[in-house]
Design a protein around this motif. Structure first.
Motif, PDB file in Angstrom:
ATOM      1  N   HIS B  23      57.629   6.340 -33.354  1.00  0.00           N
ATOM      2  CA  HIS B  23      56.716   6.298 -34.505  1.00  0.00           C
ATOM      3  C   HIS B  23      57.440   6.504 -35.835  1.00  0.00           C
ATOM      4  O   HIS B  23      56.802   6.745 -36.850  1.00  0.00           O
ATOM      5  N   HIS B  24      58.771   6.472 -35.813  1.00  0.00           N
ATOM      6  CA  HIS B  24      59.536   6.700 -37.042  1.00  0.00           C
ATOM      7  C   HIS B  24      59.814   5.351 -37.688  1.00  0.00           C
ATOM      8  O   HIS B  24      60.477   4.496 -37.124  1.00  0.00           O
ATOM      9  N   GLN B  25      59.311   5.194 -38.909  1.00  0.00           N
ATOM     10  CA  GLN B  25      59.349   3.868 -39.534  1.00  0.00           C
ATOM     11  C   GLN B  25      60.740   3.378 -39.921  1.00  0.00           C
ATOM     12  O   GLN B  25      60.929   2.194 -40.185  1.00  0.00           O
ATOM     13  N   VAL B 284      50.041  24.357 -31.238  1.00  0.00           N
ATOM     14  CA  VAL B 284      51.101  23.501 -31.805  1.00  0.00           C
ATOM     15  C   VAL B 284      51.593  22.470 -30.782  1.00  0.00           C
ATOM     16  O   VAL B 284      52.577  21.759 -31.033  1.00  0.00           O
ATOM     17  N   TYR B 285      50.929  22.375 -29.648  1.00  0.00           N
ATOM     18  CA  TYR B 285      51.358  21.525 -28.518  1.00  0.00           C
ATOM     19  C   TYR B 285      51.616  20.073 -28.958  1.00  0.00           C
ATOM     20  O   TYR B 285      50.731  19.415 -29.493  1.00  0.00           O
ATOM     21  N   GLY B 286      52.804  19.609 -28.732  1.00  0.00           N
ATOM     22  CA  GLY B 286      53.121  18.210 -29.039  1.00  0.00           C
ATOM     23  C   GLY B 286      53.429  17.953 -30.501  1.00  0.00           C
ATOM     24  O   GLY B 286      53.721  16.812 -30.870  1.00  0.00           O
ATOM     25  N   SER B 287      53.400  18.988 -31.334  1.00  0.00           N
ATOM     26  CA  SER B 287      53.615  18.809 -32.778  1.00  0.00           C
ATOM     27  C   SER B 287      54.867  19.545 -33.251  1.00  0.00           C
ATOM     28  O   SER B 287      55.452  20.339 -32.511  1.00  0.00           O
ATOM     29  N   ASN B 288      55.237  19.301 -34.495  1.00  0.00           N
ATOM     30  CA  ASN B 288      56.425  19.940 -35.062  1.00  0.00           C
ATOM     31  C   ASN B 288      56.099  21.228 -35.818  1.00  0.00           C
ATOM     32  O   ASN B 288      56.947  21.787 -36.494  1.00  0.00           O
ATOM     33  N   SER B 317      63.656  18.245 -30.221  1.00  0.00           N
ATOM     34  CA  SER B 317      63.703  16.871 -30.712  1.00  0.00           C
ATOM     35  C   SER B 317      63.015  16.693 -32.068  1.00  0.00           C
ATOM     36  O   SER B 317      63.456  15.880 -32.895  1.00  0.00           O
ATOM     37  N   GLY B 318      61.954  17.404 -32.305  1.00  0.00           N
ATOM     38  CA  GLY B 318      61.253  17.284 -33.586  1.00  0.00           C
ATOM     39  C   GLY B 318      62.124  17.783 -34.723  1.00  0.00           C
ATOM     40  O   GLY B 318      62.291  17.103 -35.744  1.00  0.00           O
ATOM     41  N   GLN B 319      62.713  18.945 -34.527  1.00  0.00           N
ATOM     42  CA  GLN B 319      63.580  19.467 -35.575  1.00  0.00           C
ATOM     43  C   GLN B 319      64.804  18.573 -35.763  1.00  0.00           C
ATOM     44  O   GLN B 319      65.320  18.429 -36.880  1.00  0.00           O
ATOM     45  N   ALA B 320      65.266  17.968 -34.694  1.00  0.00           N
ATOM     46  CA  ALA B 320      66.404  17.040 -34.820  1.00  0.00           C
ATOM     47  C   ALA B 320      66.028  15.877 -35.734  1.00  0.00           C
ATOM     48  O   ALA B 320      66.843  15.426 -36.561  1.00  0.00           O
ATOM     49  N   ILE B 321      64.819  15.387 -35.604  1.00  0.00           N
ATOM     50  CA  ILE B 321      64.371  14.283 -36.464  1.00  0.00           C
ATOM     51  C   ILE B 321      64.155  14.783 -37.896  1.00  0.00           C
ATOM     52  O   ILE B 321      64.477  14.105 -38.869  1.00  0.00           O
ATOM     53  N   GLN B 322      63.644  15.996 -38.008  1.00  0.00           N
ATOM     54  CA  GLN B 322      63.482  16.594 -39.337  1.00  0.00           C
ATOM     55  C   GLN B 322      64.854  16.691 -40.019  1.00  0.00           C
ATOM     56  O   GLN B 322      64.996  16.369 -41.210  1.00  0.00           O
ATOM     57  N   ASN B 323      65.860  17.079 -39.259  1.00  0.00           N
ATOM     58  CA  ASN B 323      67.221  17.135 -39.813  1.00  0.00           C
ATOM     59  C   ASN B 323      67.741  15.730 -40.148  1.00  0.00           C
ATOM     60  O   ASN B 323      68.421  15.544 -41.159  1.00  0.00           O
ATOM     61  N   LEU B 324      67.407  14.771 -39.301  1.00  0.00           N
ATOM     62  CA  LEU B 324      67.776  13.380 -39.605  1.00  0.00           C
ATOM     63  C   LEU B 324      67.180  12.965 -40.948  1.00  0.00           C
ATOM     64  O   LEU B 324      67.860  12.350 -41.787  1.00  0.00           O
ATOM     65  N   ASN B 325      65.910  13.288 -41.141  1.00  0.00           N
ATOM     66  CA  ASN B 325      65.255  12.943 -42.414  1.00  0.00           C
ATOM     67  C   ASN B 325      65.988  13.565 -43.599  1.00  0.00           C
ATOM     68  O   ASN B 325      66.159  12.929 -44.646  1.00  0.00           O
ATOM     69  N   LEU B 336      56.909  12.593 -37.958  1.00  0.00           N
ATOM     70  CA  LEU B 336      56.608  13.908 -37.368  1.00  0.00           C
ATOM     71  C   LEU B 336      55.206  14.406 -37.696  1.00  0.00           C
ATOM     72  O   LEU B 336      54.942  15.606 -37.680  1.00  0.00           O
ATOM     73  N   THR B 337      54.309  13.476 -37.964  1.00  0.00           N
ATOM     74  CA  THR B 337      52.980  13.904 -38.420  1.00  0.00           C
ATOM     75  C   THR B 337      51.969  14.067 -37.284  1.00  0.00           C
ATOM     76  O   THR B 337      50.767  14.188 -37.523  1.00  0.00           O
TER      77      THR B 337
END
Lengths: 343, 343, 343, 343
Positions: B23-25, B284-288, B317-325, B336-337
């Motif tokens: 879902h990451h554009q 928080v299940y399934g969310s960042n 994995s969510g925080q990894a994507i947050q760091n990628l951003n 991550l919404t």
């Protein structure tokens, strides 16, 4: 007081035997065998047994000295070891599938291995305890039924015996808790993947299908096939079997209920529920009960039977002890009076 | 649009990256690596991904062509592979522990293996995303924090930063769902034994203890030790960390709440609960998200902080994507919404 | 053989008493009282008891004729009914909190109701069975301890008694299965919201906090306060209490282990685990055991004690029966020899 | 961009609509109605939505101004409110059962209440989205199918449509997670009693039986009755439907698989599994997928179809959004591309 040994001591069947036999007034657990854990205290593998001092031992069929040996092993083990024990006049109660099927080719097809020799199979007494033909003091080898067959056959027996159903119409939709898959590790029973997950498996191929067919074929004196679909439920213990049959005559709900009530009137472990009340697996948790609910669907002239057991008790170790009691002529419920653990 | 590769593709960290990155554009998943499943379609191992056509590939560091590689591997793997990627100007986000600890002897003590070379460790950016010093376009190697440290450090950061606690008083009683133990089979996470079971483990010895200590020691500019006890909860996802600290001054519930609210006012993934309201893992299940509740016990002049995350999302994995951003200067919550899945 | 009655017969404490007392050789369950279900067969509410024929009755304190009455009621009930029973020489074992706290103002603060009269409270014997001062044939009223206090006090008793800890340093991070919340419906224990969910609750306000404080204050002969945080685990049965204390002297792991081993050497229901081995809740499931693991963290000169019980057995009905045995001078484990149900 | 309102805002259907619609690019959630929580912030009841600022409102059909209203209410509510909305040209998607059954006497029999007026029922479009006859821009009222019917009808549709089964042979053994029972409290879904428990319920009497019968009767153009037995699984989400049918001609496994593959080739949310591979509920968790596995039992000339959905997504809110997309001519999967949450 008799001395018993347990083979396959690191599996769930064995520790359930230990839990139950600890309260059996006529039994002393003399040996617990496990070839992978020789000389280890049992409490290392099973800390819930920290109050016990047993150690695992190697099984030496020639040297052990006891009255009864329980096999709580995977299939393909007892068939090699039981005969020598029986020769030495040690009784055997086999919780595995090795002696359950009389037809060696069927065993080969469903178990993928060669069956025990025919003469051994013929000595084995397949015993759903409520309908057993164990002969006190004579039976030497008991083939203890599988978990799905136990839940299913107790529900089907009156129907087939009364000849009120079309024998080619039997559909069994069975559901089991995960302990039925045993203690060996596998991906599909890894906690994170099994939890919150429900699935069907082994459709058309499960070992318990021919076991059910053999029993009812013998009872009906004709060759019967069933449709049998097992499912895995995200819980540890319990089997619920939902059974669909076509009635071959008009039967009311009250009539069918009366049949079941009469059949199980003198069977302490089978509890027939009132009409409209269906049993839940937790209502037999940790006990040797089999609870049965019935429903006649007049619209389709079919009956739906729901039966529940604890797969490790009535579906394995509990029934093995019930069969032991029959072998010795003790009261059927000796050591088996545990009330279900609820909630 | 960037191309990314994922190493360790048959583990839970990887499939969670796939779930989220889909879902990451700005991201295209170009490679999924797994040395044990080369050329297998991913849907064979993970049927929940049956709509995807990816196949596992072998990782060849010299030949792959992409912008970022995520390591979702066990420890002791990325340290051997990351340097050659970085040399080829491929950015690395490492979800394993290999680059988290700056002190090689501590790594050796807690991981039981030799650490990465010191110069590699110094290049790594340990990034709790809310307090990150990732430099857009410059940071090449991110050490993505562990799950327990993420839940814990987000809760402790304001306390240490404000110098309102005794730094030698920190006790962390942490609880995790079972997916934190990964996908590898083990007896203690076998369904039948993990289900309906709660336990403490690795007391005093868990790898995440020094990771927490390193972070707060650096923040406080003094050497801090913590007491850290992890527990295993019979559920798949979620971490709840209960943190006990002694206050070094009078602080009211309202005062402490104001501090936390201010610290996280502009952080979209941290939700501070109202006084008297404590977060639950399923919220928080399934969310960042990381949700935090606070309590001041005036009697003992201590504070109790409760924080929850989804260990596979914000804890991996969510925080990894947050760091990628952060590395690319994209909006922090891109991809991550997801709203928590409830119930 | 004595006759007993059970008040609060539709709750979990009562059905657990029934499960256990069914196997007690000296006890006959004469009455099961429930004002909401008068004249109903117990099997209607609890089909797992379908083999029993008991019916619920109305409690009439003036007319009942038995030896002992168990109160398995919510708080604020037994204090009104027990005195008239005791006057008629019927012994009372109260599983509720009404007679646990000696200080009426503390009861008022934590229970939100007026306490029993002071003279009644003084007659009550608060009895952690391992450290009980029940006087055989004399004790008339037992205040059976709460579930969290039982798990916690068995773990703390040796530490306080030996004077090796700072008494103002005690932090108790406790976790309970959901049956501890009882049978009454509530949103937070609705299956879909409790399942896969872990949370802290009642921080600083739980009724069991003053109960723990009262016990150890009396033992230490000083006024002690504790930090106590309860948590709810998505499982039915089991309590695990993780206890953190500061040591006031150098104690090794081996030394602390020796202290615990000696304290519980002759106590059949307390099993001290070997060093490095921590108990899990399922390892006492359905049994009256309390298992304890210990760890000394030399770095912080603190000790971490982990204790587990089945909250409905050792934490309620089992201990009540253990106290009954003490009152009559029977063997302590009469009716309580159930092996844990595992897996 | 359209504005929508949600009635029944404190139930599971509503919060799942909110979770999904938050990611729908053409939808703005303008109203969330709940008559029991007027003016309360939604985050008070549902802390997992703490990042949202919506407040519950009272529904006033005459005053609201939006494009579509979703009813996520118990039965017997929408039938009274929908007509006035439709008159005002507000489209209605009803997730309850009020407009599903065309025969008012059947509604009365199974729902125990009077049905909506016949002319209203005739305006309603019952829409299994894959086989929908929603007319873009014209359909005003959608009767969103029930959860069991969705899982079942997607599996049966090809069989009935191809006329390869005996239509009087259909047996549906369905299993649902507990969220299907909704958010209202009840003893049988109290955590301690539902956990580790599996049961059948409402045998022969479930509201979804006539819904299934109506659909396939219309498809086959004959009056068909089915046997339908629902079961409750100790997990939160997921439905698995095991369907047994007699084949009226020789069909191979490969042949049946080809039929299903072709039927669903262009349907993005239905994934037909390879032969020998059966779907598990967790493999669609949180997503709008319906996964289907098939098996032909040549011995009994019957087929067994296994289908799974997430009851709250494809079985309720997800399919409602899919139907919304059809009503507006948007891409069918707009807002519904969530990958299953696994593990």
């Amino acid at each position: 007081m008799i001395d018993v040994g347990i083979v396959g001591g690191s599996g769930y069947g064995a520790i359930e035997l230990i839990r139950l036999l600890t309260h059996h007034q006529y039994v002393n657990i003399k040996y617990i065998f496990s070839h992978s854990k020789i000389d280890e205290p049992i409490k290392e593998t099973f800390p819930h047994l920290s109050h016990l001092t047993h150690q695992y031992e190697a099984l030496n069929s020639e040297q052990i000295d006891c009255d009864v040996v329980f096999f709580a092993t995977p299939s393909n083990i007892s068939k090699g070891l039981a005969p020598s024990l029986i020769e030495r006049n040690i009784k055997v109660i086999d919780l595995s599938g090795d002696f359950r099927l009389g037809d060696r080719s069927v065993y080969k097809q469903f178990y993928g291995e060669s069956a025990a020799p025919q003469e051994q199979l013929e000595k084995a007494n397949y015993s759903i305890a409520e309908w057993s033909n164990i002969e006190q003091n004579h039976t030497q080898l008991v083939a203890n039924p599988g978990c799905f067959p136990t839940a299913t056959l107790l529900a089907i027996h009156p129907l087939v015996d009364q000849q009120i159903i079309n024998n080619d119409s039997i559909i069994i939709d069975a559901k089991t808790g995960v302990s039925g898959a045993g203690r060996s590790l596998a991906q599909h029973v890894h906690y994170s993947e099994m939890n919150e997950n429900f699935s069907a498996y082994a459709i058309g191929k499960h070992k318990h299908k021919p076991e059910i067919e053999q029993y009812i074929s013998k009872l009906a004196n004709e060759n019967i096939k069933v449709v049998f679909t097992p499912h895995l439920v995200p819980m540890t213990r319990g089997i619920l079997s939902t059974i669909y049959v076509k009635l071959n005559q008009h039967v009311t709900n009250e009539g069918l209920h009366a049949i079941f009530t009469e059949y199980y009137d003198d069977k302490p472990f089978v509890r027939i529920r009132d009409l409209g009340n269906y049993p839940k697996t937790k209502e037999v948790y940790g006990s040797n009960f089999c609870d049965i609910g019935i429903y006649v669907d007049e619209e389709s002239q079919s009956a739906i039977i729901v039966s529940v057991i604890d797969n490790l008790v009535k579906g394995a170790s509990g029934q093995a002890i019930q069969n032991l009691n029959l072998m010795y002529g003790w009261n059927e419920n000796t050591g088996l009076t545990q009330t279900p653990v609820y909630p």
